[in-house]
Scaffold this motif. Structure first.
Motif, PDB file in Angstrom:
ATOM      1  N   SER A  21       0.830  -1.209   0.000  1.00 26.38           N
ATOM      2  CA  SER A  21       0.000   0.000   0.000  1.00 26.38           C
ATOM      3  C   SER A  21       0.863   1.258   0.000  1.00 26.38           C
ATOM      4  CB  SER A  21      -0.939   0.007   1.208  1.00 26.38           C
ATOM      5  OG  SER A  21      -1.830  -1.075   1.157  1.00 26.38           O
ATOM      6  N   LYS A  24       1.999   1.617  -3.468  1.00 23.46           N
ATOM      7  CA  LYS A  24       0.908   2.146  -4.300  1.00 23.46           C
ATOM      8  C   LYS A  24       0.749   3.652  -4.076  1.00 23.46           C
ATOM      9  CE  LYS A  24      -1.098  -1.297  -6.523  1.00 23.46           C
ATOM     10  NZ  LYS A  24      -1.162  -1.303  -7.982  1.00 23.46           N
ATOM     11  N   ILE A  39      -7.963  -0.418  -2.470  1.00 26.02           N
ATOM     12  CA  ILE A  39      -6.771  -1.162  -2.054  1.00 26.02           C
ATOM     13  C   ILE A  39      -7.003  -1.798  -0.687  1.00 26.02           C
ATOM     14  CG2 ILE A  39      -4.353  -0.867  -1.338  1.00 26.02           C
ATOM     15  CD1 ILE A  39      -4.199   1.296  -3.630  1.00 26.02           C
ATOM     16  N   SER A 145      -3.915  -0.709   5.417  1.00 23.53           N
ATOM     17  CA  SER A 145      -3.680  -0.540   3.982  1.00 23.53           C
ATOM     18  C   SER A 145      -4.049   0.863   3.525  1.00 23.53           C
ATOM     19  CB  SER A 145      -4.461  -1.585   3.185  1.00 23.53           C
ATOM     20  OG  SER A 145      -4.002  -2.875   3.481  1.00 23.53           O
ATOM     21  N   VAL A 149      -1.407   3.659   2.030  1.00 26.92           N
ATOM     22  CA  VAL A 149      -1.511   4.452   0.798  1.00 26.92           C
ATOM     23  C   VAL A 149      -1.203   5.915   1.111  1.00 26.92           C
ATOM     24  CG1 VAL A 149      -3.062   5.272  -1.024  1.00 26.92           C
ATOM     25  CG2 VAL A 149      -3.134   2.871  -0.329  1.00 26.92           C
TER      26      VAL A 149
END
Length: 185
Positions: A21, A24, A39, A145, A149
């Motif tokens: 994450s 990402k 996600i 998660s 991010v």
């Protein structure tokens, strides 16, 4: 298994998902909250489903392996934790993009939750109440998660390997605790 132990297992299991994450988030020029939730749903959902599948497999073997269950739990958790630490210390850089397409996310979700399958097997031996446990693991992974991010988008990969090392150490520590409790009983 106490709530604190379950929380530590959930955090330990979610560190791979957290690390991906972060990756990402790093690849997103502008943070997209919808993508962060997607996600989180993929990773949290698979982190809940995999231990459930492992539990169902483990229940079938519970009668046969009861005398050795604490060793199995110790070995599985130690191998998973050691693998996480080894991966974190590997200097090879991961490449990641900001795609949340089904085919990309499903591969990442399965890859980051394989260790949860083995933990689910140990849950069968420990006689954990599985539905609340997997729901809790899924929820913790979802939250971490989404946070990952955001962290990745703001801070980059600075904390990725530290999170994986922490997760690995937590899982090894819980394995040692299970083994010591059974050996001293």
């Amino acid at each position: 298994m106490s709530l604190i132990e379950l929380f530590l297992v959930a955090v330990g299991l979610s560190m791979d998902a957290f690390a991906v994450s972060v990756c990402k988030g790093l690849s997103m020029r502008k943070l997209n909250p919808r993508h962060a939730v997607v996600i989180g749903l993929y990773f949290g959902g698979f982190q809940a489903l995999m231990p459930l599948a492992g539990y169902l497999l483990g229940v079938g073997f519970q009668e046969i392996i009861t005398a050795y269950d604490h060793w199995i739990a110790f070995i599985l958790l130690s191998v998973i934790g050691g693998g996480m630490i080894k991966e974190a210390l590997n200097p090879e850089e991961d490449s990641c993009d900001d795609s949340v397409a089904f085919r990309d996310m499903i591969v990442l979700a399965v890859a980051t939750s394989i260790d949860a399958l083995a933990v689910g097997v140990t849950f069968a031996f420990l006689r954990v109440h599985i539905l609340p446990a997997v729901s809790f693991i899924g929820a913790v992974t979802f939250c971490l998660s989404v946070i990952g991010v955001k962290v990745g988008n703001v801070f980059g990969t600075r904390y990725k390997s530290k999170a994986e090392i922490a997760g690995g150490l937590i899982l090894i520590g819980i394995g040692v605790k299970i083994l010591l409790e059974h050996l001293s009983a």
